[in-house]
Design a protein around this motif. Structure first.
Motif, PDB file in Angstrom:
ATOM      1  N   MET A  63       0.820  -1.207   0.000  1.00 56.40           N
ATOM      2  CA  MET A  63       0.000   0.000   0.000  1.00 56.40           C
ATOM      3  C   MET A  63       0.861   1.267   0.000  1.00 56.40           C
ATOM      4  O   MET A  63       0.494   2.277  -0.610  1.00 56.40           O
ATOM      5  N   LYS A  64       2.003   1.216   0.661  1.00 57.50           N
ATOM      6  CA  LYS A  64       2.905   2.378   0.660  1.00 57.50           C
ATOM      7  C   LYS A  64       3.452   2.640  -0.734  1.00 57.50           C
ATOM      8  O   LYS A  64       3.527   3.794  -1.181  1.00 57.50           O
ATOM      9  N   LEU A  65       3.836   1.562  -1.437  1.00 60.71           N
ATOM     10  CA  LEU A  65       4.300   1.735  -2.806  1.00 60.71           C
ATOM     11  C   LEU A  65       3.179   2.270  -3.696  1.00 60.71           C
ATOM     12  O   LEU A  65       3.404   3.132  -4.546  1.00 60.71           O
ATOM     13  N   LEU A  80      -6.938  -1.226  -6.503  1.00 60.59           N
ATOM     14  CA  LEU A  80      -6.724  -0.562  -5.217  1.00 60.59           C
ATOM     15  C   LEU A  80      -8.046  -0.353  -4.487  1.00 60.59           C
ATOM     16  O   LEU A  80      -8.167  -0.660  -3.296  1.00 60.59           O
ATOM     17  N   ASN A  81      -9.053   0.153  -5.192  1.00 62.60           N
ATOM     18  CA  ASN A  81     -10.354   0.403  -4.568  1.00 62.60           C
ATOM     19  C   ASN A  81     -11.002  -0.893  -4.098  1.00 62.60           C
ATOM     20  O   ASN A  81     -11.557  -0.967  -2.988  1.00 62.60           O
ATOM     21  N   TYR A  82     -10.941  -1.909  -4.931  1.00 65.85           N
ATOM     22  CA  TYR A  82     -11.533  -3.192  -4.564  1.00 65.85           C
ATOM     23  C   TYR A  82     -10.861  -3.746  -3.303  1.00 65.85           C
ATOM     24  O   TYR A  82     -11.540  -4.189  -2.365  1.00 65.85           O
ATOM     25  N   GLY A  83      -9.540  -3.721  -3.277  1.00 65.88           N
ATOM     26  CA  GLY A  83      -8.827  -4.226  -2.110  1.00 65.88           C
ATOM     27  C   GLY A  83      -9.167  -3.464  -0.847  1.00 65.88           C
ATOM     28  O   GLY A  83      -9.336  -4.056   0.228  1.00 65.88           O
ATOM     29  N   ASN A  84      -9.285  -2.149  -0.948  1.00 65.44           N
ATOM     30  CA  ASN A  84      -9.620  -1.337   0.227  1.00 65.44           C
ATOM     31  C   ASN A  84     -11.043  -1.598   0.708  1.00 65.44           C
ATOM     32  O   ASN A  84     -11.304  -1.642   1.917  1.00 65.44           O
ATOM     33  N   MET A 124       1.762  -3.184 -10.635  1.00 58.42           N
ATOM     34  CA  MET A 124       2.793  -2.160 -10.498  1.00 58.42           C
ATOM     35  C   MET A 124       4.127  -2.643 -11.065  1.00 58.42           C
ATOM     36  O   MET A 124       4.931  -1.842 -11.553  1.00 58.42           O
ATOM     37  N   ARG A 125       4.340  -3.939 -10.992  1.00 52.05           N
ATOM     38  CA  ARG A 125       5.571  -4.497 -11.546  1.00 52.05           C
ATOM     39  C   ARG A 125       5.665  -4.222 -13.053  1.00 52.05           C
ATOM     40  O   ARG A 125       6.753  -4.063 -13.603  1.00 52.05           O
ATOM     41  N   THR A 127       3.877  -1.591 -14.612  1.00 54.78           N
ATOM     42  CA  THR A 127       3.575  -0.207 -14.988  1.00 54.78           C
ATOM     43  C   THR A 127       4.308   0.857 -14.187  1.00 54.78           C
ATOM     44  O   THR A 127       4.383   2.005 -14.620  1.00 54.78           O
ATOM     45  N   SER A 128       4.827   0.514 -13.017  1.00 54.12           N
ATOM     46  CA  SER A 128       5.380   1.538 -12.131  1.00 54.12           C
ATOM     47  C   SER A 128       6.691   2.114 -12.664  1.00 54.12           C
ATOM     48  O   SER A 128       7.523   1.403 -13.237  1.00 54.12           O
ATOM     49  N   ALA A 129       6.862   3.407 -12.431  1.00 56.28           N
ATOM     50  CA  ALA A 129       8.137   4.047 -12.736  1.00 56.28           C
ATOM     51  C   ALA A 129       9.164   3.762 -11.644  1.00 56.28           C
ATOM     52  O   ALA A 129      10.368   3.932 -11.843  1.00 56.28           O
ATOM     53  N   ASN A 130       8.672   3.299 -10.493  1.00 56.00           N
ATOM     54  CA  ASN A 130       9.536   2.999  -9.358  1.00 56.00           C
ATOM     55  C   ASN A 130       9.859   1.505  -9.342  1.00 56.00           C
ATOM     56  O   ASN A 130       9.635   0.802  -8.353  1.00 56.00           O
ATOM     57  N   LYS A 131      10.389   1.011 -10.453  1.00 59.11           N
ATOM     58  CA  LYS A 131      10.548  -0.427 -10.638  1.00 59.11           C
ATOM     59  C   LYS A 131      11.524  -1.052  -9.645  1.00 59.11           C
ATOM     60  O   LYS A 131      11.339  -2.200  -9.227  1.00 59.11           O
ATOM     61  N   GLU A 132      12.549  -0.338  -9.259  1.00 58.42           N
ATOM     62  CA  GLU A 132      13.533  -0.902  -8.336  1.00 58.42           C
ATOM     63  C   GLU A 132      12.890  -1.251  -7.000  1.00 58.42           C
ATOM     64  O   GLU A 132      13.114  -2.339  -6.447  1.00 58.42           O
ATOM     65  N   ALA A 133      12.082  -0.332  -6.478  1.00 59.51           N
ATOM     66  CA  ALA A 133      11.418  -0.581  -5.197  1.00 59.51           C
ATOM     67  C   ALA A 133      10.395  -1.713  -5.316  1.00 59.51           C
ATOM     68  O   ALA A 133      10.268  -2.543  -4.411  1.00 59.51           O
ATOM     69  N   VAL A 134       9.669  -1.740  -6.432  1.00 57.67           N
ATOM     70  CA  VAL A 134       8.677  -2.794  -6.637  1.00 57.67           C
ATOM     71  C   VAL A 134       9.354  -4.156  -6.734  1.00 57.67           C
ATOM     72  O   VAL A 134       8.932  -5.132  -6.096  1.00 57.67           O
ATOM     73  N   GLU A 135      10.415  -4.243  -7.520  1.00 52.66           N
ATOM     74  CA  GLU A 135      11.121  -5.516  -7.674  1.00 52.66           C
ATOM     75  C   GLU A 135      11.755  -5.966  -6.361  1.00 52.66           C
ATOM     76  O   GLU A 135      11.799  -7.166  -6.070  1.00 52.66           O
ATOM     77  N   ASP A 136      12.231  -5.021  -5.584  1.00 51.25           N
ATOM     78  CA  ASP A 136      12.805  -5.373  -4.281  1.00 51.25           C
ATOM     79  C   ASP A 136      11.736  -5.996  -3.390  1.00 51.25           C
ATOM     80  O   ASP A 136      11.997  -7.006  -2.710  1.00 51.25           O
TER      81      ASP A 136
END
Length: 210
Positions: A63-65, A80-84, A124-125, A127-136
């Protein structure tokens, strides 16, 4: 009433409101099974019980990512909405036995919100621009699942497919038959009764400040 108690009471009130709504609408939608042609939203594969336990440990990280994403698409928003929504219906996983007890009235809805969290991470894996954090995060989750042999712990809901167009509600009518859930709701009722007595006593006392 002191301000610090307001969030807790608001959450407790929401719990009771959801319970009342659940009893009023019945349990027709509590357990959902979908054929591929019946799915109207985004299909979400379920998790085994062991995978649920691991994803539950990492849901806050997912959720933070997700909160850091700045460019999102329709699939991201719907997952995201469904999960929440499912997380709220499942009372935030707070009812004893929600995750580990297959007999819990809240177990299938826990499958739903945790499966949605994993599906969101997978999205997110891609589509995300923050791929390093997602892959980690994916690597940490994968390693934890291997370490805990989580894929081998199955239950009756592990083969389910969930659908973002259909909310899975807890089986409210089964609460009296599930002792941990019954104890939790009984405790909540006693807490409300005690709060009412305290508030009533406070209002009945004269104001001697003058």
């Amino acid at each position: 009433m002191q301000a610090r108690h307001a969030p807790a009471l608001a959450r407790a009130a929401l719990v009771l409101a959801l319970a009342v709504t659940g009893f009023a609408t019945g349990e027709a939608e509590a357990h959902r099974r979908f054929n591929p042609e019946e799915i109207k939203g985004i299909p979400i594969a379920s998790l085994s019980h062991g995978q649920m336990a691991v994803i539950a440990d990492y849901r806050s990280d997912i959720m933070k990512l997700a909160a850091q994403e700045r460019q999102v698409d329709d699939t991201f928003v719907r997952l995201l909405n469904y999960g929440n929504i499912q997380y709220t219906y499942c009372l935030w996983g707070l009812v004893p036995g929600t995750l580990a007890d297959e007999e819990s009235p809240f177990n299938e809805c826990a499958h739903a919100y945790l499966s949605a969290a994993r599906e969101l991470l997978f999205h997110m894996r891609e589509t995300s621009a923050n791929k390093e954090a997602v892959e980690d995060l994916v690597s940490r989750i994968d390693a934890d699942m291997v370490r805990r042999e989580s894929s081998f712990v199955l239950c009756q809901y592990s083969a389910d497919t969930f659908d973002t167009a259909s909310v899975v509600r807890p089986v409210w009518s089964d609460i009296p038959k599930h002792l941990p859930s019954l104890a939790a709701f009984s405790g909540l009722g006693l807490a409300f009764a005690a709060a009412g007595m305290v508030l009533g006593k406070g209002r009945s006392q004269p104001d001697n400040r003058d």
